[in-house]
Design a protein around this motif. Structure first.
Motif: not given
Length: 187
Positions: A40-57
């Motif tokens: 399972x690839x992890x290199x393309x994950x943007x840094x976790x930011x709770x502001x990105x949760x919601x409609x634009x995950x």
């Protein structure tokens, strides 16, 4: 044989020629029949930011969370960076543990293998990762421990393990992991 348990394989190093990627591939090749391993690839994950949760995950977060959620167990293979785990692996832990109350890690048995060109084989990274796994309710296999030192000299030109004693140890590690998963995986 009963159906195999699905195992997500996460490699902490993002480098194309990573020694830990080679180690992960060697471990997968030595996996017992009761484990079906998938990287399972992890290199393309943007840094976790709770502001990105919601409609634009981010779609990569969704892909990652779904990939981990459908597995029975996790195999972590990582180098040590500054006596800790690489940032990309820590970010993957964070992405998978959120939103609060919806962690994809909860209860999945795991094993941790660390590799380093140095003599202590990623001991620091191994234990730092285990601290996070305790909080995430991931039962990590305790024995055998896998700290692979001298990893730069471990593989032949074709990426195969060149040291028979190490191959024997890694085979025992994966056999133990197969038993650990069978004991702890949710059916």
């Amino acid at each position: 044989m009963d159906q195999a348990f699905s195992v997500a394989v996460l490699v902490g190093s993002l480098r194309k020629g990573s020694f830990n990627l080679k180690l992960a591939k060697a471990l997968v090749a030595l996996a017992p029949d009761n484990l079906a391993c998938e990287f399972v690839q992890i290199g393309d994950l943007p840094l976790y930011d709770p502001d990105l949760e919601g409609d634009a995950v981010p779609s990569s977060w969704t892909r990652f969370r779904e990939s981990i959620a459908k597995t029975s167990a996790v195999l972590f293979v990582t180098p040590e960076y500054n006596r800790s785990i690489p940032g990309g692996l820590k970010n993957a832990l964070d992405v998978g543990s959120r939103p609060m109350g919806k962690s994809v890690w909860d209860g999945k048995p795991a094993a941790v293998a660390t590799g380093s060109p140095g003599g202590i084989g990623g001991f620091g990274a191994n234990h730092i990762l285990r601290q996070s796994l305790v909080f995430l309710n991931v039962p990590a296999m305790q024995q055998p421990e896998a700290y692979i030192g001298g990893i730069a000299d471990l593989f032949d030109a074709d990426g195969n393990i060149a040291k028979p004693d190490t191959k024997t140890f890694l085979s025992k590690f994966m056999t133990a992991f197969g038993a650990w998963v069978a004991l702890h995986a949710k059916q």
